[in-house]
Design a protein around this motif. Structure first.
Motif, PDB file in Angstrom:
ATOM      1  N   MET A 145       0.698  -1.162  -0.014  1.00 33.32           N
ATOM      2  CA  MET A 145       0.139  -0.020   0.102  1.00 33.32           C
ATOM      3  C   MET A 145       0.809   1.240  -0.050  1.00 33.32           C
ATOM      4  O   MET A 145       0.594   2.224  -0.826  1.00 33.32           O
ATOM      5  N   TYR A 146       1.808   1.367   0.938  1.00 33.51           N
ATOM      6  CA  TYR A 146       2.671   2.638   1.120  1.00 33.51           C
ATOM      7  C   TYR A 146       3.615   2.430  -0.058  1.00 33.51           C
ATOM      8  O   TYR A 146       3.927   3.675  -0.580  1.00 33.51           O
ATOM      9  N   GLU A 147       4.051   1.422  -0.729  1.00 34.35           N
ATOM     10  CA  GLU A 147       5.047   1.317  -1.754  1.00 34.35           C
ATOM     11  C   GLU A 147       4.193   1.853  -3.042  1.00 34.35           C
ATOM     12  O   GLU A 147       4.811   2.698  -3.708  1.00 34.35           O
ATOM     13  N   ASP A 148       2.973   1.564  -3.045  1.00 34.68           N
ATOM     14  CA  ASP A 148       2.053   2.148  -4.495  1.00 34.68           C
ATOM     15  C   ASP A 148       2.134   3.550  -4.170  1.00 34.68           C
ATOM     16  O   ASP A 148       2.373   4.277  -5.213  1.00 34.68           O
ATOM     17  N   PHE A 149       1.741   4.213  -3.075  1.00 36.56           N
ATOM     18  CA  PHE A 149       1.763   5.539  -2.844  1.00 36.56           C
ATOM     19  C   PHE A 149       3.006   6.160  -3.248  1.00 36.56           C
ATOM     20  O   PHE A 149       3.313   7.125  -3.904  1.00 36.56           O
ATOM     21  N   PHE A 150       4.065   5.696  -2.624  1.00 35.17           N
ATOM     22  CA  PHE A 150       5.485   6.346  -2.861  1.00 35.17           C
ATOM     23  C   PHE A 150       5.791   6.100  -4.226  1.00 35.17           C
ATOM     24  O   PHE A 150       6.418   7.202  -4.978  1.00 35.17           O
ATOM     25  N   ALA A 151       5.780   4.869  -4.887  1.00 35.70           N
ATOM     26  CA  ALA A 151       6.017   4.726  -6.394  1.00 35.70           C
ATOM     27  C   ALA A 151       5.349   5.717  -7.097  1.00 35.70           C
ATOM     28  O   ALA A 151       5.814   6.580  -8.121  1.00 35.70           O
ATOM     29  N   ASP A 152       3.943   5.833  -7.219  1.00 32.62           N
ATOM     30  CA  ASP A 152       3.166   6.770  -7.916  1.00 32.62           C
ATOM     31  C   ASP A 152       3.558   8.345  -7.743  1.00 32.62           C
ATOM     32  O   ASP A 152       3.695   9.151  -8.439  1.00 32.62           O
ATOM     33  N   ARG A 153       3.607   8.658  -6.504  1.00 30.05           N
ATOM     34  CA  ARG A 153       4.098  10.129  -6.191  1.00 30.05           C
ATOM     35  C   ARG A 153       5.259  10.464  -6.719  1.00 30.05           C
ATOM     36  O   ARG A 153       5.330  11.700  -7.098  1.00 30.05           O
ATOM     37  N   ILE A 154       6.211   9.722  -6.257  1.00 30.93           N
ATOM     38  CA  ILE A 154       7.759  10.052  -6.944  1.00 30.93           C
ATOM     39  C   ILE A 154       7.617  10.162  -8.324  1.00 30.93           C
ATOM     40  O   ILE A 154       8.095  11.059  -8.962  1.00 30.93           O
ATOM     41  N   ALA A 155       7.084   9.162  -8.970  1.00 30.50           N
ATOM     42  CA  ALA A 155       6.956   8.985 -10.548  1.00 30.50           C
ATOM     43  C   ALA A 155       6.027  10.519 -11.089  1.00 30.50           C
ATOM     44  O   ALA A 155       6.650  11.030 -12.067  1.00 30.50           O
ATOM     45  N   PHE A 156       5.129  10.851 -10.385  1.00 30.92           N
ATOM     46  CA  PHE A 156       4.220  11.899 -10.726  1.00 30.92           C
ATOM     47  C   PHE A 156       5.075  13.142 -10.637  1.00 30.92           C
ATOM     48  O   PHE A 156       5.260  14.068 -11.509  1.00 30.92           O
ATOM     49  N   LEU A 157       5.777  13.463  -9.458  1.00 33.51           N
ATOM     50  CA  LEU A 157       6.585  14.672  -9.193  1.00 33.51           C
ATOM     51  C   LEU A 157       7.768  14.789  -9.887  1.00 33.51           C
ATOM     52  O   LEU A 157       8.253  15.739 -10.379  1.00 33.51           O
ATOM     53  N   ARG A 158       8.382  13.619 -10.121  1.00 31.67           N
ATOM     54  CA  ARG A 158       9.668  13.635 -11.078  1.00 31.67           C
ATOM     55  C   ARG A 158       9.267  13.968 -12.318  1.00 31.67           C
ATOM     56  O   ARG A 158       9.956  14.750 -12.960  1.00 31.67           O
ATOM     57  N   MET A 159       8.247  13.343 -12.953  1.00 29.43           N
ATOM     58  CA  MET A 159       7.905  13.604 -14.297  1.00 29.43           C
ATOM     59  C   MET A 159       7.623  15.128 -14.466  1.00 29.43           C
ATOM     60  O   MET A 159       7.798  15.999 -15.384  1.00 29.43           O
ATOM     61  N   GLN A 160       6.827  15.777 -13.425  1.00 28.54           N
ATOM     62  CA  GLN A 160       6.462  17.249 -13.349  1.00 28.54           C
ATOM     63  C   GLN A 160       7.551  17.950 -13.424  1.00 28.54           C
ATOM     64  O   GLN A 160       7.654  19.052 -14.192  1.00 28.54           O
ATOM     65  N   LYS A 161       8.979  17.569 -12.879  1.00 27.55           N
ATOM     66  CA  LYS A 161      10.190  18.240 -12.972  1.00 27.55           C
ATOM     67  C   LYS A 161      10.792  17.976 -14.194  1.00 27.55           C
ATOM     68  O   LYS A 161      11.554  18.913 -14.447  1.00 27.55           O
ATOM     69  N   ASN A 162      10.378  16.991 -14.981  1.00 28.68           N
ATOM     70  CA  ASN A 162      10.758  16.698 -16.286  1.00 28.68           C
ATOM     71  C   ASN A 162      12.598  16.234 -16.310  1.00 28.68           C
ATOM     72  O   ASN A 162      13.249  16.867 -16.677  1.00 28.68           O
ATOM     73  N   VAL A 163      12.534  15.264 -15.070  1.00 29.99           N
ATOM     74  CA  VAL A 163      14.022  14.489 -15.077  1.00 29.99           C
ATOM     75  C   VAL A 163      13.815  12.978 -14.998  1.00 29.99           C
ATOM     76  O   VAL A 163      12.709  12.452 -14.602  1.00 29.99           O
ATOM     77  N   SER A 164      14.816  12.473 -15.345  1.00 26.85           N
ATOM     78  CA  SER A 164      14.734  11.093 -15.655  1.00 26.85           C
ATOM     79  C   SER A 164      14.745  10.422 -14.264  1.00 26.85           C
ATOM     80  O   SER A 164      15.578  11.074 -13.231  1.00 26.85           O
ATOM     81  N   ALA A 165      14.711   9.226 -14.195  1.00 27.47           N
ATOM     82  CA  ALA A 165      14.859   8.472 -12.915  1.00 27.47           C
ATOM     83  C   ALA A 165      16.315   8.297 -12.591  1.00 27.47           C
ATOM     84  O   ALA A 165      16.677   8.556 -11.406  1.00 27.47           O
ATOM     85  N   ARG A 166      17.064   8.124 -13.617  1.00 25.47           N
ATOM     86  CA  ARG A 166      18.498   8.025 -13.439  1.00 25.47           C
ATOM     87  C   ARG A 166      18.997   9.113 -12.886  1.00 25.47           C
ATOM     88  O   ARG A 166      19.917   9.370 -11.919  1.00 25.47           O
ATOM     89  N   GLU A 167      18.703  10.336 -13.587  1.00 25.23           N
ATOM     90  CA  GLU A 167      19.141  11.855 -13.393  1.00 25.23           C
ATOM     91  C   GLU A 167      18.985  12.141 -11.705  1.00 25.23           C
ATOM     92  O   GLU A 167      19.566  12.622 -11.240  1.00 25.23           O
ATOM     93  N   MET A 168      17.600  11.885 -11.447  1.00 25.36           N
ATOM     94  CA  MET A 168      17.106  12.092 -10.036  1.00 25.36           C
ATOM     95  C   MET A 168      18.196  11.248  -9.086  1.00 25.36           C
ATOM     96  O   MET A 168      18.406  11.684  -8.088  1.00 25.36           O
ATOM     97  N   SER A 169      18.281   9.768  -9.319  1.00 28.73           N
ATOM     98  CA  SER A 169      18.709   9.220  -8.574  1.00 28.73           C
ATOM     99  C   SER A 169      20.354   9.383  -8.331  1.00 28.73           C
ATOM    100  O   SER A 169      20.726   9.531  -7.005  1.00 28.73           O
ATOM    101  N   LEU A 170      21.060   9.903  -9.384  1.00 29.79           N
ATOM    102  CA  LEU A 170      22.367  10.468  -9.110  1.00 29.79           C
ATOM    103  C   LEU A 170      22.350  11.682  -8.359  1.00 29.79           C
ATOM    104  O   LEU A 170      23.287  11.963  -7.866  1.00 29.79           O
ATOM    105  N   ALA A 171      21.641  12.525  -8.743  1.00 30.23           N
ATOM    106  CA  ALA A 171      21.432  13.866  -8.048  1.00 30.23           C
ATOM    107  C   ALA A 171      21.306  13.685  -6.530  1.00 30.23           C
ATOM    108  O   ALA A 171      21.638  14.672  -5.740  1.00 30.23           O
TER     109      ALA A 171
END
Length: 103
Positions: free
Chosen positions: A1-27
């Motif tokens: 349940m929490y994993e779903d929320f975290f996964a979806d929210r991080i993806a949404f906010l990351r895409m809103q910032k227009n950065v890749s998952a790789r770029e965010m991970s390294l940053a």
């Protein structure tokens, strides 16, 4: 349940910032697949990593959990600018906001 929320929210906010998952991970000082693993529900961030994620996304932890706010960084920027307005200007902004909200 929490994993779903975290996964979806991080993806949404990351895409809103227009950065890749790789770029965010390294940053945030993680390996290149870290955010991807969270978004795919294969990992869950530690508390420290969560704070780094929020900082990177320019949001507070409260903003992260407030799904009613669709663009927390923009709201925070607007709030910061409002601090410099006088009462008359604030009332004008409030009236404009209420007018836009009703449409």
């Amino acid at each position: 349940m929490y994993e779903d929320f975290f996964a979806d929210r991080i993806a949404f906010l990351r895409m809103q910032k227009n950065v890749s998952a790789r770029e965010m991970s390294l940053a945030i000082g993680q390996n290149c697949s870290y955010i991807n693993r969270i978004e795919n529900k294969l990992a869950f961030p530690s508390m420290a990593a969560f704070f780094y994620i929020c900082e990177y996304l320019d949001i507070t932890p409260k903003d992260f959990f407030d799904t009613d706010v669709t663009n927390p960084p923009l709201i925070n920027e607007i709030l910061e600018e409002l601090k410099y307005l006088d009462d008359t200007q604030l009332h004008t902004v409030l009236a404009v906001s209420k007018g836009l909200h009703r449409k």
